[in-house]
Design a protein around this motif. Structure first.
Motif, short mmCIF file in Angstrom:
data_model
loop_
_atom_site.label_atom_id
_atom_site.label_comp_id
_atom_site.label_asym_id
_atom_site.label_seq_id
_atom_site.Cartn_x
_atom_site.Cartn_y
_atom_site.Cartn_z
N GLY A 100 24.31 8.12 -11.33
CA GLY A 100 25.38 8.75 -10.57
C GLY A 100 24.98 9.04 -9.13
N ILE A 101 23.75 9.55 -8.92
CA ILE A 101 23.28 9.82 -7.57
C ILE A 101 23.16 8.53 -6.77
CG2 ILE A 101 21.32 10.70 -6.23
CD1 ILE A 101 20.84 12.72 -8.45
N ARG A 106 28.81 6.71 -0.03
CA ARG A 106 28.71 7.37 1.28
C ARG A 106 28.31 6.39 2.38
NH1 ARG A 106 25.22 12.64 1.51
NH2 ARG A 106 25.98 12.40 3.66
N CYS A 107 27.43 5.50 2.05
CA CYS A 107 26.99 4.52 3.04
C CYS A 107 28.15 3.60 3.44
CB CYS A 107 25.82 3.71 2.50
SG CYS A 107 25.17 2.48 3.65
N ASN A 148 30.08 3.36 7.21
CA ASN A 148 30.17 2.10 7.95
C ASN A 148 31.61 1.78 8.34
OD1 ASN A 148 27.41 1.75 7.75
ND2 ASN A 148 27.54 0.47 5.90
N ASN A 149 32.59 2.05 7.42
CA ASN A 149 33.99 1.78 7.74
C ASN A 149 34.49 2.69 8.86
OD1 ASN A 149 34.14 -0.20 5.80
ND2 ASN A 149 34.90 1.20 4.20
N ALA A 150 34.09 3.97 8.82
CA ALA A 150 34.51 4.89 9.87
C ALA A 150 33.95 4.48 11.23
CB ALA A 150 34.08 6.32 9.52
#
Length: 400
Positions: A44-45, A52-53, A57-59
C-alpha cells in the motif's frame, strides 16, 4: 529466538516449514497473519508513493502548458479581414437595458476573467457585416483538474424602435410598470470547439446581410465564450457586447475586449395566469398571450412548462403550437397536481420555442421563472396565494 531464525531461513524455501516446529497451530497462524498484514502495508505504501509521483508530474505539466500558452501570440494575416486593419479597445463596455438578471450556474463578477480578440468590417453597398473571431485569452477553469473546451456563440441582437401605443395597450392588460424595448436575434453562429486550452485560437469568419429595416445603430453584437459539456450543460465563461452604432467599420477594425458577467436580453413578454386550488392540491398555469418580435412569416410558437416543488419535479407539459404574430394568443391552461400542501419551495419554469415551416427543428426563444422559496417569493406567487381559487394574470419578461 531460535524458532524465529529457523522460520526466516525456511520461509523462502518452504512456506509450510512451521509444521515441524514444536509450536501450537494458533501461534503459527498468528505469525503468518502478521507477516501477511506487513506485506499488504508495504504494498500500500509503495502504490501510494507511485500515485503521488504521477499526480505531481501531471500538475507540473499543466502549469508549464499554461505558461507557454500565455506566452504564445498568434498573428493572423490581414487577408482574413479583407485588408489592413486597426486595433482598438473600447473604454466603456456596453451594458444591458431592461434589468436582466444572471442565470444560476453562470460565473459571478469576481470570477469572470479573460479577454476576447475579434475584428469587424461593414460593407455599406451590399449591407454586409463580417465578424472574425481571432482568439480568447486567460479563460478560467471550473476546477484545478479541469481544462476548458471553449467555443464562442455569436448573436446579432436587434432592438425594436419605440412604439408607445403598443406598449400602453399591453400595460392595460393587467401589466405593471413600463414595458422595456424587446430584442430579436437576427443571426446566430458558433465557432469550433478547441479542446484543453485556456487561450484558444479560432481564426473563423462569419458574415450576414442586414435588411433595411434592421438599422445598423440598433444592432448589438453579443459574443458568449462557453465551456463545452457533453451533456449540453455548457458553462458561460463570460461575454462581450459591442453596439455597432459607436464604431467606424468602413475598413477592418480589430478589437480586444475583457469578458464581462453574462446578462440576459428581453426578447418578449408572456401573459401568465396562475390559479391554486387547495382542496384538490392542484396548480393551474395558464399561457394566455406571448408577445415577440416576429422575424419569420411561416413560424409557430409553443410553450413548455415544468414545475418543481420541494425537490420533486412534476410531469412536464407543453401547449399546442400557434402561428406566430406580434402578439400570439394561446388561452391554454395546464394543470399540475402537487404532492404536498403547502409547498415550502416551488418554481414554475416556462420555455418558449419557435418552429419553422417543416415543424421539425425547434429553436429556444426565451425562458422565465416564477419561484417561491422558504424566505422569499415572487409577487405573482404572493398574489395567487392571497386569492385562492381565482386566476391571477400578470405579464412577465421573456429572457434569453
Amino acid at each position: 529466538m531460535a524458532v524465529i531464525i529457523e522460520y526466516t531461513d525456511m520461509l523462502g524455501v518452504k512456506h509450510l516449514g512451521l509444521q515441524n516446529m514444536p509450536l501450537p497451530d494458533l501461534v503459527k497462524y498468528c505469525v503468518l497473519g502478521v507477516s501477511g498484514l506487513l506485506l499488504l502495508l508495504a504494498l500500500g505504501i509503495f502504490l501510494w508513493q507511485i500515485f503521488r509521483c504521477c499526480t505531481q508530474n501531471n500538475a507540473t505539466q499543466d502549469t508549464s502548458d499554461d505558461y507557454w500558452e500565455s506566452r504564445t501570440v498568434a498573428s493572423f494575416p490581414s487577408a482574413l479581414n479583407g485588408g489592413p486593419g486597426r486595433r482598438r479597445t473600447l473604454n466603456h463596455p456596453p451594458t444591458l437595458k431592461g434589468g436582466a438578471t444572471r442565470e444560476l450556474g453562470e460565473p459571478s463578477e469576481d470570477k469572470v476573467s479573460g479577454s476576447l480578440r475579434f475584428s469587424l468590417f461593414y460593407e455599406p453597398l451590399p449591407s454586409r457585416l463580417v465578424v472574425t473571431i481571432l482568439q480568447a485569452e486567460g479563460l478560467q477553469r471550473r476546477s484545478q483538474a479541469h481544462r476548458p473546451h471553449p467555443f464562442v456563440r455569436l448573436r446579432l441582437m436587434w432592438e425594436e424602435p419605440d412604439n408607445q401605443e403598443q406598449k400602453s395597450s399591453l400595460m392595460n392588460e393587467k401589466g405593471e410598470g413600463e414595458q422595456p424595448a424587446l430584442c430579436s436575434a437576427l443571426q446566430e453562429w458558433h465557432t469550433r470547439i478547441v479542446r484543453d486550452s485556456c487561450s484558444p485560437l479560432f481564426g473563423e469568419q462569419f458574415s450576414c446581410a442586414l435588411l433595411r429595416q434592421h438599422d445598423l445603430p440598433r444592432v448589438t453584437l453579443r459574443m458568449e465564450v462557453k465551456d463545452f459539456d457533453g451533456f449540453s450543460r455548457h458553462m458561460v465563461l463570460g461575454e462581450v457586447r459591442v453596439p455597432l452604432r459607436h464604431l467606424d467599420m468602413s475598413y477592418p477594425l480589430e478589437l480586444r475586449e475583457p469578458l464581462q458577467t453574462p446578462q440576459k436580453d428581453p426578447v418578449g413578454q408572456v401573459l401568465l395566469s396562475l390559479r391554486f386550488l387547495p382542496a384538490a392540491q392542484r396548480l393551474e398555469v395558464g399561457v394566455l398571450k406571448i408577445r415577440t418580435l416576429q422575424t419569420d412569416s411561416d413560424s409557430a410558437l409553443h410553450a413548455r412548462i415544468s414545475v418543481r416543488c420541494d425537490q420533486s419535479k412534476l410531469r412536464q407539459q407543453r401547449t399546442t403550437a400557434v402561428h406566430q404574430g406580434q402578439v400570439t394568443v394561446f388561452n391554454q391552461v395546464l394543470m399540475f397536481s402537487l404532492l404536498e400542501f403547502p409547498p415550502q419551495e416551488c418554481s414554475i419554469a416556462l420555455s418558449v420555442y419557435k418552429t419553422g415551416g417543416n415543424r421539425r427543428h425547434k429553436h429556444l426563444v426565451g425562458q422565465l421563472t416564477v419561484a417561491k422559496q422558504r424566505r422569499a417569493e415572487d409577487l405573482h406567487w404572493t398574489l395567487m396565494m392571497h386569492s385562492v381559487r381565482q386566476p391571477i394574470a400578470m405579464w412577465h419578461q421573456l429572457l434569453t
